[in-house]
Design a protein around this motif. Sequence first.
Motif, PDB file in Angstrom:
ATOM      1  N   THR A 185       0.856  -1.189   0.000  1.00 13.04           N
ATOM      2  CA  THR A 185       0.000   0.000   0.000  1.00 13.04           C
ATOM      3  C   THR A 185       0.898   1.247   0.000  1.00 13.04           C
ATOM      4  OG1 THR A 185      -0.076   0.402   2.383  1.00 13.04           O
ATOM      5  CG2 THR A 185      -1.598  -1.269   1.512  1.00 13.04           C
ATOM      6  N   PRO A 186       0.325   2.413  -0.301  1.00  7.09           N
ATOM      7  CA  PRO A 186       1.119   3.651  -0.248  1.00  7.09           C
ATOM      8  C   PRO A 186       1.827   3.837   1.084  1.00  7.09           C
ATOM      9  CG  PRO A 186      -0.944   4.075  -1.371  1.00  7.09           C
ATOM     10  CD  PRO A 186      -1.032   2.653  -0.843  1.00  7.09           C
ATOM     11  N   ALA A 187       1.214   3.374   2.174  1.00  2.43           N
ATOM     12  CA  ALA A 187       1.829   3.552   3.499  1.00  2.43           C
ATOM     13  C   ALA A 187       3.132   2.773   3.658  1.00  2.43           C
ATOM     14  CB  ALA A 187       0.834   3.118   4.582  1.00  2.43           C
TER      15      ALA A 187
ATOM     16  N   LEU B 267       9.774   0.464   2.452  1.00  2.00           N
ATOM     17  CA  LEU B 267      10.299  -0.227   1.272  1.00  2.00           C
ATOM     18  C   LEU B 267      11.438   0.577   0.644  1.00  2.00           C
ATOM     19  CD1 LEU B 267       7.098  -1.710  -0.418  1.00  2.00           C
ATOM     20  CD2 LEU B 267       8.620  -2.706   1.304  1.00  2.00           C
ATOM     21  N   HIS B 268      11.270   1.893   0.599  1.00  2.00           N
ATOM     22  CA  HIS B 268      12.328   2.734   0.038  1.00  2.00           C
ATOM     23  C   HIS B 268      13.614   2.557   0.844  1.00  2.00           C
ATOM     24  CE1 HIS B 268      14.443   6.337  -1.378  1.00  2.00           C
ATOM     25  NE2 HIS B 268      13.671   6.241  -2.441  1.00  2.00           N
TER      26      HIS B 268
ATOM     27  N   PRO C 240       5.230   8.314  -7.777  1.00  2.00           N
ATOM     28  CA  PRO C 240       5.178   7.270  -8.807  1.00  2.00           C
ATOM     29  C   PRO C 240       4.986   5.870  -8.247  1.00  2.00           C
ATOM     30  CG  PRO C 240       7.353   8.352  -8.754  1.00  2.00           C
ATOM     31  CD  PRO C 240       6.470   9.100  -7.832  1.00  2.00           C
ATOM     32  N   PHE C 241       5.484   5.625  -7.035  1.00  2.00           N
ATOM     33  CA  PHE C 241       5.241   4.319  -6.389  1.00  2.00           C
ATOM     34  C   PHE C 241       3.733   4.124  -6.184  1.00  2.00           C
ATOM     35  CE2 PHE C 241       4.432   2.180  -2.272  1.00  2.00           C
ATOM     36  CZ  PHE C 241       4.991   0.934  -2.516  1.00  2.00           C
ATOM     37  N   CYS C 242       3.074   5.163  -5.674  1.00  2.00           N
ATOM     38  CA  CYS C 242       1.625   5.072  -5.440  1.00  2.00           C
ATOM     39  C   CYS C 242       0.866   4.924  -6.765  1.00  2.00           C
ATOM     40  CB  CYS C 242       1.121   6.301  -4.681  1.00  2.00           C
ATOM     41  SG  CYS C 242       1.819   6.424  -3.024  1.00  2.00           S
ATOM     42  N   ALA C 243       1.323   5.641  -7.798  1.00  2.00           N
ATOM     43  CA  ALA C 243       0.673   5.540  -9.110  1.00  2.00           C
ATOM     44  C   ALA C 243       0.822   4.127  -9.677  1.00  2.00           C
ATOM     45  CB  ALA C 243       1.276   6.574 -10.067  1.00  2.00           C
ATOM     46  N   TYR C 244       1.997   3.541  -9.467  1.00  2.00           N
ATOM     47  CA  TYR C 244       2.246   2.169  -9.942  1.00  2.00           C
ATOM     48  C   TYR C 244       1.294   1.193  -9.247  1.00  2.00           C
ATOM     49  CZ  TYR C 244       4.847  -2.115 -10.990  1.00  2.00           C
ATOM     50  OH  TYR C 244       5.212  -3.376 -11.415  1.00  2.00           O
TER      51      TYR C 244
ATOM     52  N   VAL D 257       3.977  -7.238  -0.070  1.00  2.00           N
ATOM     53  CA  VAL D 257       4.928  -7.050   1.028  1.00  2.00           C
ATOM     54  C   VAL D 257       4.909  -8.320   1.873  1.00  2.00           C
ATOM     55  CG1 VAL D 257       5.284  -5.816   3.206  1.00  2.00           C
ATOM     56  CG2 VAL D 257       4.730  -4.542   1.130  1.00  2.00           C
ATOM     57  N   ALA D 258       6.103  -8.775   2.270  1.00  2.00           N
ATOM     58  CA  ALA D 258       6.208  -9.855   3.257  1.00  2.00           C
ATOM     59  C   ALA D 258       6.489  -9.187   4.585  1.00  2.00           C
ATOM     60  CB  ALA D 258       7.353 -10.794   2.883  1.00  2.00           C
TER      61      ALA D 258
END
Length: 141
Positions: free
Chosen positions: A7-9, A14-15, A34-38, A48-49
């Motif tokens: 999710t965006p959160a 992750l970054h 762009p991550f959120c758009a992807y 995500v694990a």
Amino acid sequence: MHLRDATPADHPALHDLWARTPGIQLRNEDARAPFCAYLARNPGLSLVAEVDGVPVGCLLAGHDGRRGYLQHLTVDPAWRRRGIATALIETVLARLAAQGIAKSHVFVLDAAPEALAFWRAREGWGERRDIRVFSTLEHPA
Ligand SMILES: CC(C)(COP(=O)(O)OP(=O)(O)OC[C@H]1O[C@@H](n2cnc3c(N)ncnc32)[C@H](O)[C@@H]1OP(=O)(O)O)[C@@H](O)C(=O)NCCC(=O)NCCS
């Protein structure tokens, strides 16, 4: 360990994981917007694990209606060799298959020997020697 949709959160964690992982090259597309758009363009395909609520791995995925594309497969060093990457890949491939995508690609840099060794060891995946990839030259965002 359990897998869930990214999710965006998740972006800050992750970054941070990508930034401290040799073999992952950060690009303009890894910024938050762009991550959120992807994620919005490819719902339900990036995972995500997490362990005790903390992200320890991820895999981004999308498709173009014909082929799937996997990116940024990363597992925190402390959690490697426990099958997390395998679980991420298998789950993402199943989700792609459910959307009618039977074949997927992953692009691996020559400069990422660990990633090359991982993908070369994977059953069901073959290294292509009959294709050269040409890309538009990157320009500033
Ligand atoms: C590559 C990476 C995602 C693997 O994650 P992982 O959760 O440790 O992988 P798995 O536990 O699912 O490994 C499954 C099998 O893959 C193979 N494998 C895993 N890591 C490997 C490595 N570094 N070299 C060679 N083979 C490897 C092994 O056969 C392993 O089975 P085993 O542990 O029973 O021997 C992790 O090492 C990583 O984040 N590396 C840095 C980032 C990177 O290069 N990502 C790839 C971008 S394309």
